[in-house]
Scaffold this active site. Structure first.
Site, short mmCIF file in Angstrom:
data_model
loop_
_atom_site.label_atom_id
_atom_site.label_comp_id
_atom_site.label_asym_id
_atom_site.label_seq_id
_atom_site.Cartn_x
_atom_site.Cartn_y
_atom_site.Cartn_z
N CYS A 53 0.82 -1.22 0.00
CA CYS A 53 0.00 0.00 0.00
C CYS A 53 0.85 1.26 0.00
O CYS A 53 0.32 2.37 -0.11
CB CYS A 53 -0.94 -0.01 1.19
SG CYS A 53 -1.85 -1.57 1.33
N HIS A 106 -9.11 3.76 -1.25
CA HIS A 106 -7.73 3.28 -1.15
C HIS A 106 -7.38 2.36 -2.32
O HIS A 106 -7.33 1.14 -2.17
CB HIS A 106 -7.55 2.56 0.19
CG HIS A 106 -6.18 2.04 0.46
ND1 HIS A 106 -5.03 2.61 -0.05
CD2 HIS A 106 -5.75 0.98 1.21
CE1 HIS A 106 -3.98 1.93 0.37
NE2 HIS A 106 -4.39 0.93 1.13
#
Ligand SMILES: [Zn+2]
Lengths: 150, 388
Positions: free
Chosen positions: B84, B334
């Site tokens: 991420c 996200h």
């Protein structure tokens, strides 16, 4: 004694059922199932899990196999309700991280009896480590069993 | 060493673009960044592109040359992967390249496609950011890993699900005016408390959504900005990165994120600022507890005090230190490989004064962006400042 790290398993029987991509893990699980669970420990006392060529904390290459403590203590846990596909039939299940002396282990907490429900778990619980099977596909995994006391 | 200026930023709306290709998404973000920057794309000397699971989601490896085509640039192009934090590390290398004088113009950002996969496959895809042998095989999912950290935090410092619900509610409220946000919808504390569990103690509104999207930044040297009379008033003045043990269980403390401590220390030192100088922050709230851990690693709150910051109104839009005015990963979305770039895009707009939430930080001079990979085995922190 790097022989006790990655090299020992390199010499293991090539016909071993475990796929070659994770043979060190399979060998470690075998030991765990036999009640001979171990961590690799450097002269400084840092524990880690195989395969290791060097201690991940200090880089020492002389790692020895040291037995895990008989029982461990739950350091943290979570009851997982939304699983990945490989755990579809296992959910809900309780995952825990537990201290076992030289190292911590991560596993699924199961009661001695039924393997199909998540038992009550709390931080500080005393648990023993075992090898069980994933309900979804029978794959082996690290299982913690309540060992009394919290 | 030269000052690194943000000449332009570009985002796609974050949300569900399940029938659009990754190249189309990154192409859109890059186009917007070039329009914002007024920089000739022929001047771009490198493309640093972040992506985590493109091989799974699109059956497409080797994405960097494809994204160079999509952006209309012809230059060395490299894909960066750090879960991420993929775009965070891509941007960091761009900042270092420009700061070192190795290039005057670098395009950086990232893209992720996720909604074209079924939820369980996304869960599996994200889980592989953890240690396959000793975590994934023991049933650790991505939410499950942060749930382990949340319970460890509660045990060490106190705090409750309700504290976390205040973080979710805050970030959803911040997303309301953000045209790029996936969820522009209020979520009350009670609604968050009543949502179904994902991995206890985390429930549905503690988790970021599954998102498609792309981000792009045009970073230039101070000299290039001056020569071309660019309106590039925001500078990236500090960058830092940290790495920790991959498996959560191998960390010294289960309720802290030392990789982010290290990244923050390095970024602050690079910029010559301190935590007390920070006016506004965009932090990696993939789960509500992650915002708490980020605030404490950034030195904005002491360990044990970040948990109550949203509930006490300290980090809300009208608080002393607004956090995640974009809506955060929580409500803005996200798309993992794009997130690190999008945080810097949002922070740039907040500091320039052209973000819909800029009104909450009219005097802000110093902003910090915190981007994390996995259970913060990787962390990247950037300091942005108004340079005039
Ligand atoms: Zn050592």
């Amino acid at each position: 004694m790097s022989d006790d790290g990655a090299d020992a398993a390199d010499e293991a029987d090539e016909t071993d059922a475990a796929p070659p991509t994770d043979r060190h893990y399979a060998e470690w699980l075998d030991a765990l199932a036999d009640g001979d669970g171990f961590a690799l420990v450097c002269p400084e006392g840092h524990g880690s899990l195989p395969p290791r060529r060097v201690c991940p904390e200090c880089g020492a290459a002389d790692l020895s196999r040291e037995p895990l403590d008989e029982t461990g203590t739950v350091a943290t846990y979570s009851v997982v309700h939304v699983p990945s596909p490989r755990f579809a039939d296992d959910a809900p299940y309780a995952t825990a991280v537990a201290d076992f002396g030289p190292t911590r282990l991560t596993g699924i907490v199961r009661d001695g009896g039924a393997d199909d429900e998540a038992p009550e778990v709390e931080i500080g619980d005393t648990i023993a480590v075992d090898v069980g099977e994933r309900a979804t596909d029978g794959e082996r995994l690290v299982v913690f069993r309540p060992a009394g006391g919290r | 060493m030269t000052d690194v200026r943000v000449a332009g930023v570009g985002l796609t709306p974050f949300g569900s673009h399940s029938e659009r290709t990754g190249r189309d998404l990154f192409g859109e973000a890059a186009l917007r960044a070039f329009e914002d920057a007024a920089v000739d794309r022929a001047d771009v000397e490198e493309l640093n592109y972040g992506n985590f699971m493109g091989a799974l989601a699109e059956h497409q490896g080797h994405q960097a040359p494809l994204m160079a085509e999509a952006a209309g640039v012809r230059c060395p192009a490299t894909r960066y992967e750090s879960a991420c934090a993929s775009a965070g590390v891509a941007v960091r290398e761009a900042v270092r390249t420009v700061a070192a004088g190795d290039a005057d113009v670098v395009l950086a950002g990232g893209m992720e496609r996720m909604t074209n996969l079924p939820t369980d496959e996304v869960t599996e895809g994200l889980a592989i950011a953890a240690d396959d042998l000793f975590e994934v095989r023991a049933g650790v999912t991505f939410p499950g890993a942060y749930a382990l950290m949340a319970n460890a935090y509660f045990d060490a410092y106190g705090g409750s699900r309700e504290d976390l619900a205040h973080i979710a509610s805050k970030n959803h409220e911040n997303a309301l005016p953000n045209e790029y946000a996936q969820y522009r919808r209020e979520v009350s504390v009670a609604e968050a408390m009543d949502a179904p569990p994902v991995a206890e103690p985390l429930h549905l509104y503690d988790a970021c959504p599954i998102t498609d999207g792309a981000s792009a930044l045009v970073l230039v040297s101070e000299e290039y900005a001056a020569e071309h009379d660019l309106d590039a008033s925001v500078a990236v003045t500090g960058t830092g990165q940290g790495t920790d043990r991959m498996a959560l269980g191998d960390r010294e403390h289960l309720a802290r994120t030392p990789a982010a401590d290290d990244a923050a220390d390095a970024a602050y030192a690079d910029a010559g600022v301190e935590a007390a100088d920070v006016d506004v922050a965009e932090v990696h709230d993939c789960f509500t507890i992650a915002e708490v851990l980020a605030l404490e690693s950034l030195g904005l709150f002491e360990p044990g005090e970040g948990i109550s910051a949203a509930r006490e109104g300290l980090t809300t839009a009208d608080g002393d230190l607004p956090v995640n005015l974009s809506g955060g990963l929580k409500a803005k979305g996200h798309p993992v490989g794009a997130t690190g770039g999008s945080q810097i895009a949002e922070l740039t707009r907040l500091l320039r004064g052209d973000h819909p939430n800029s009104e909450h930080v009219p005097e802000a001079e110093v902003g910090v962006a915190h981007n994390a990979g996995g259970t913060v085995a990787s962390a990247v922190v950037h300091v942005l400042e108004v340079a005039g």
